[in-house]
Write a protein that holds these residues in place. Structure first.
Motif, mmCIF file in Angstrom:
data_model
loop_
_atom_site.group_PDB
_atom_site.id
_atom_site.type_symbol
_atom_site.label_atom_id
_atom_site.label_comp_id
_atom_site.label_asym_id
_atom_site.label_seq_id
_atom_site.Cartn_x
_atom_site.Cartn_y
_atom_site.Cartn_z
ATOM 1 N N ALA A 333 1.030 -1.197 0.021
ATOM 2 C CA ALA A 333 -0.134 0.015 -0.205
ATOM 3 C C ALA A 333 0.896 1.343 0.124
ATOM 4 C CB ALA A 333 -0.936 -0.303 1.485
ATOM 5 N N ASN A 334 1.384 1.634 -1.048
ATOM 6 C CA ASN A 334 2.205 3.089 -1.245
ATOM 7 C C ASN A 334 0.980 4.118 -0.984
ATOM 8 O OD1 ASN A 334 4.014 3.781 -3.915
ATOM 9 N ND2 ASN A 334 4.336 4.512 -2.171
ATOM 10 N N GLY A 335 1.801 4.726 -0.187
ATOM 11 C CA GLY A 335 1.144 6.146 0.513
ATOM 12 C C GLY A 335 2.006 7.235 -0.401
ATOM 13 N N GLY A 336 1.041 8.111 -0.650
ATOM 14 C CA GLY A 336 1.979 9.340 -0.761
ATOM 15 C C GLY A 336 1.305 10.504 -1.452
ATOM 16 N N GLY A 337 1.726 12.107 -2.473
ATOM 17 C CA GLY A 337 0.802 12.534 -2.499
ATOM 18 C C GLY A 337 1.347 14.063 -1.154
ATOM 19 N N THR A 338 0.569 13.467 -0.044
ATOM 20 C CA THR A 338 0.399 14.292 1.068
ATOM 21 C C THR A 338 1.046 13.287 2.466
ATOM 22 O OG1 THR A 338 -0.601 15.670 2.398
ATOM 23 C CG2 THR A 338 -2.413 14.225 1.474
ATOM 24 N N ALA A 339 1.040 13.803 2.983
ATOM 25 C CA ALA A 339 1.888 13.050 4.203
ATOM 26 C C ALA A 339 0.977 11.654 4.614
ATOM 27 C CB ALA A 339 1.778 13.869 5.739
ATOM 28 N N VAL A 340 0.717 10.927 4.755
ATOM 29 C CA VAL A 340 0.103 9.980 6.133
ATOM 30 C C VAL A 340 0.090 10.076 7.202
ATOM 31 C CG1 VAL A 340 -0.127 7.516 5.566
ATOM 32 C CG2 VAL A 340 0.336 7.948 4.101
ATOM 33 N N GLN A 341 -1.116 10.448 7.919
ATOM 34 C CA GLN A 341 -0.797 10.594 9.319
ATOM 35 C C GLN A 341 -0.864 9.003 10.002
ATOM 36 O OE1 GLN A 341 -4.838 12.433 8.917
ATOM 37 N NE2 GLN A 341 -4.336 14.519 9.286
ATOM 38 N N GLU A 342 -0.611 9.429 11.388
ATOM 39 C CA GLU A 342 -0.186 8.244 11.744
ATOM 40 C C GLU A 342 -1.068 7.540 11.797
ATOM 41 O OE1 GLU A 342 2.498 6.554 15.458
ATOM 42 O OE2 GLU A 342 2.322 8.546 15.734
ATOM 43 N N ALA A 343 -2.257 7.795 12.416
ATOM 44 C CA ALA A 343 -3.886 7.605 13.414
ATOM 45 C C ALA A 343 -4.045 6.536 12.154
ATOM 46 C CB ALA A 343 -4.887 8.496 13.985
ATOM 47 N N VAL A 344 -4.196 7.094 11.259
ATOM 48 C CA VAL A 344 -4.303 6.627 9.819
ATOM 49 C C VAL A 344 -3.209 5.020 9.608
ATOM 50 C CG1 VAL A 344 -4.482 6.829 7.337
ATOM 51 C CG2 VAL A 344 -5.457 8.904 8.663
ATOM 52 N N ALA A 345 -2.784 5.686 9.400
ATOM 53 C CA ALA A 345 -1.469 4.287 8.691
ATOM 54 C C ALA A 345 -1.554 3.115 9.834
ATOM 55 C CB ALA A 345 -0.255 4.523 8.537
ATOM 56 N N ARG A 346 -2.140 3.285 11.479
ATOM 57 C CA ARG A 346 -2.464 1.953 12.499
ATOM 58 C C ARG A 346 -3.689 1.359 11.889
ATOM 59 N NH1 ARG A 346 -0.854 6.100 16.451
ATOM 60 N NH2 ARG A 346 -2.928 6.449 16.877
ATOM 61 N N LYS A 347 -4.384 2.083 11.745
ATOM 62 C CA LYS A 347 -6.202 1.808 10.976
ATOM 63 C C LYS A 347 -5.566 0.799 10.133
ATOM 64 C CE LYS A 347 -10.353 1.937 11.331
ATOM 65 N NZ LYS A 347 -11.069 1.310 12.528
ATOM 66 N N TRP A 348 -5.228 1.061 8.983
ATOM 67 C CA TRP A 348 -5.169 0.475 7.885
ATOM 68 C C TRP A 348 -4.060 -1.030 8.184
ATOM 69 C CZ3 TRP A 348 -6.675 1.331 2.505
ATOM 70 C CH2 TRP A 348 -5.838 0.335 1.988
ATOM 71 N N LEU A 349 -3.185 -0.954 8.929
ATOM 72 C CA LEU A 349 -3.101 -1.603 9.556
ATOM 73 C C LEU A 349 -3.193 -3.008 9.595
ATOM 74 C CD1 LEU A 349 0.267 -3.423 9.800
ATOM 75 C CD2 LEU A 349 0.875 -2.363 11.030
ATOM 76 N N ALA A 350 -4.338 -2.455 11.100
ATOM 77 C CA ALA A 350 -5.119 -3.185 11.678
ATOM 78 C C ALA A 350 -5.984 -3.919 10.756
ATOM 79 C CB ALA A 350 -6.312 -2.220 12.797
ATOM 80 N N VAL A 351 -6.644 -3.100 9.964
ATOM 81 C CA VAL A 351 -7.776 -4.004 8.904
ATOM 82 C C VAL A 351 -7.441 -4.630 8.361
ATOM 83 C CG1 VAL A 351 -9.600 -2.988 7.225
ATOM 84 C CG2 VAL A 351 -9.589 -1.786 9.405
ATOM 85 N N THR A 352 -6.320 -4.320 7.524
ATOM 86 C CA THR A 352 -6.070 -5.045 6.728
ATOM 87 C C THR A 352 -4.454 -5.694 6.067
ATOM 88 O OG1 THR A 352 -3.897 -3.609 5.675
ATOM 89 C CG2 THR A 352 -6.243 -2.844 4.906
ATOM 90 N N GLY A 353 -3.650 -5.458 7.569
ATOM 91 C CA GLY A 353 -2.079 -6.273 7.414
ATOM 92 C C GLY A 353 -1.294 -6.237 7.246
ATOM 93 N N CYS A 354 -1.379 -5.031 5.721
ATOM 94 C CA CYS A 354 -0.017 -4.814 5.097
ATOM 95 C C CYS A 354 0.218 -3.485 5.727
ATOM 96 C CB CYS A 354 -0.678 -4.361 3.859
ATOM 97 S SG CYS A 354 0.368 -4.343 2.860
ATOM 98 N N PRO A 355 1.668 -2.758 6.000
ATOM 99 C CA PRO A 355 1.369 -1.279 5.800
ATOM 100 C C PRO A 355 1.441 -0.865 5.180
ATOM 101 C CG PRO A 355 3.605 -2.479 5.918
ATOM 102 C CD PRO A 355 2.835 -3.771 5.874
#
Length: 566
Positions: A333-355
């Motif tokens: 899961a490649n994040g770009g364009g603007t900063a990825v917020q830590e809370a969003v990153a944590r939630k995404w990892l919890a849901v998908t298992g992919c950082p």
């Protein structure tokens, strides 16, 4: 700085990639056309185009365009969202040596007119949903030829006809338009079917794409991307993604979820061209703002790679239906364009298992030039390490290197960097150092391993959901309203879009309302540029020479946001 980051590269990633193996983007994609001929390349609404079909369709469309009298080096604009015609059009424009001019389909007439005039585009391939915008300005542009596509063109019968009928008659998504002499997309392809295609020699230093980006002066400029520029970025990105793709076995054809717009440099490289390079298939999402519709579409596939921006990751991670999907094949899961917020990153990892693997790039660098290792297991809060072929320095205001751990402007050198702004040597000179480094305007700190963290922005640019917004452009538009005496625009934090546009206004007409001014801006600016907040003031803070202090206004807002609730 001795490229300390190389010691921390993932195993198997080279310091340099050989960009000389392909003379042009055309050579690269034509290799894929043959190598993966029967494999799916793009999917929209369950309809797939194979690599072989894109080869044939683009060849025929290229022959049609060439038959109009266009020559190598002529610019052809493409104004479409994520539809099947987009990759066909890109290949069709590049194969005869024409130059792709990517155009945001949400542009207002004013924005579109500027880009067409600045690029000197002689032809445009446009989706009919946006033809009314072109109709309003075409007489003021150098355009000679118009090809109009409909979403259903390549969906087959009867599906294509039904989709067009629903969009035109039921959803009213296609405003009435009149462009005398315009040719329908399928008719253009058919007309080129029996025409020869002259194949000029295309070399690494020929221009491939004009990727427009905002300017501090409010004037949008075309970042001139050469064939070798794009090849370099593409091959470096391929090398960088390999550790993430090989740490676990994968099943089936490499599948990309393409929810980012292909006209934006991030998706253009990371979805469009990278998938073609690797024989992957892009699942096209034309409207990612429709989260339920997006989830319903991607639920049909076991996908491996999903580039995105913070707002998209956040919306999906908080969607109950998305959480039910099969993420067993998701590797990057490649994040770009603007900063990825830590809370969003944590939630995404919890849901998908992919950082989320955060990266960094600009139009001027043909997308990504830094990224976190794709085999990372956690959020780092940085933009990662410089990619292969990339050299990064952090500079002070005098152009000197700053020590490790100290903030400095991120300056970038390498074949991924543009050759300059299209026909604007003065603007190019402003952003290049004497020894060839591009000054990004972003301020970062590099640690001893070479990881870079962005801490500030030297220029006044605002990042709204990954899109660059320049205050001067918005101020210029607002000043055309008869009720505005003066104004200033800043970016303020926003939990949904990263940043939002805020405008401070001194009235000329005391009856002017925020609603009226917002409506005026919306008529002249793409939606994401419209001020989200408007505040009326009796005056604006200035320097002793009269320059408005935007940062002082922004700091005022930040102080109020930081205050605890009463």
């Amino acid at each position: 700085m001795q490229r300390s980051w190389l010691a921390h590269y993932p195993a198997g990633v080279p310091a340099e990639v050989d960009i000389g193996q392909y003379p042009s983007v055309v050579a690269l994609i034509e290799e894929s056309f043959q190598k993966y001929r029967n494999d799916k390349a793009y999917i929209l609404m369950d309809k797939a185009l194979t690599y072989g079909e894109i080869d044939r369709l683009s060849r025929d469309l290229a022959a049609y365009l060439q038959g109009l009298g266009l020559k190598k080096g002529d610019r052809v604009a493409i104004m479409m969202p994520n539809v099947l015609q987009y990759p066909v059009a890109v290949a069709a424009v590049m194969r005869p040596g024409f130059i792709v001019v990517n155009v945001n389909p949400l542009y207002t007439p004013r924005e579109l007119e500027h880009q067409l005039k600045d690029s000197g585009a002689q032809a445009i391939i446009i989706l009919e949903n946006f033809a009314t915008t072109l109709e309003q300005v075409i007489r003021q542009t150098p355009l000679k030829h118009v090809v109009v596509a409909s979403i259903g063109d390549l969906l087959g019968f009867p599906k294509g006809a039904m989709v067009n009928l629903v969009l035109r008659r039921v959803r009213k998504a296609v405003p009435a338009w009149s462009l005398p002499g315009a040719v329908k997309f399928n008719a253009a392809v058919a007309a080129g079917r029996h025409k020869p295609l002259d194949r000029p020699e295309i070399g690494p230093d020929d221009v491939a794409v004009l990727q427009y980006t905002g300017g501090t002066t409010g004037v949008s400029k075309g970042a001139t991307l050469l064939h070798r520029t794009i090849i370099s970025n593409l091959l470096a990105s391929e090398a960088w993604m390999r550790p993430g793709m090989t740490r676990k076995p994968t099943e089936g054809q490499l599948t990309f979820i393409c929810a980012l717009p292909l006209y934006h440099v991030f998706a253009f490289i990371t979805c469009g061209l990278l998938a073609m390079r690797t024989g992957g298939v892009n699942v096209l999402i034309p409207n990612p703002r429709d989260i339920p519709g997006t989830v319903k579409e991607i639920a049909k596939y076991k996908f491996h790679i999903m580039p995105g921006v913070n707002t998209l990751f956040n919306a999906l991670a908080n969607n109950a239906e998305f959480a039910k999907l099969d993420f067993s094949q998701l590797r990057i899961a490649n994040g770009g364009g603007t900063a990825v917020q830590e809370a969003v990153a944590r939630k995404w990892l919890a849901v998908t298992g992919c950082p989320i693997v955060e990266g960094y790039g600009l139009s001027e660098t043909s997308s990504g030039i830094a990224c976190n290792p794709t085999d990372n297991d956690a959020y780092t809060g940085t933009i990662g390490l410089p990619l292969p072929n990339v050299d990064i320095r952090l500079l002070d205001d005098d152009g000197n290197d700053v020590p490790l751990g100290q903030p400095g402007e991120i300056a970038i050198k390498g074949p991924q960097v543009m050759s300059g702004y299209w026909q604007r040597p003065d603007e190019t000179e402003k952003v290049m150092t004497p020894d060839g480094y591009f000054k990004s305007g972003d301020v970062g700190i590099m640690d001893a391993r070479g990881f870079v963290k962005i801490v500030d922005r030297k220029k006044d640019m605002i990042l709204v959901s990954g899109f660059n917004v320049y205050p001067t452009e918005i101020e210029d538009v607002a000043m055309n309203h008869p009720g505005v005496a003066e104004c200033a625009v800043v970016g303020v934090p926003d939990k949904n879009s990263g940043e939002a546009v805020m405008m401070f206004v001194v009235k000329k007409d005391p009856t002017l309302t925020k609603e009226a001014l917002a409506d005026f801006c919306l008529k002249n600016l793409t939606g994401y540029k419209k001020p989200k907040y408007i505040e009326f003031r009796t005056d604006l803070p200035r320097t002793n020479v009269g320059k408005v202090l935007r940062r002082e206004l922004r700091d005022e807002v930040l102080k109020t946001m930081d205050k605890p609730a009463a």
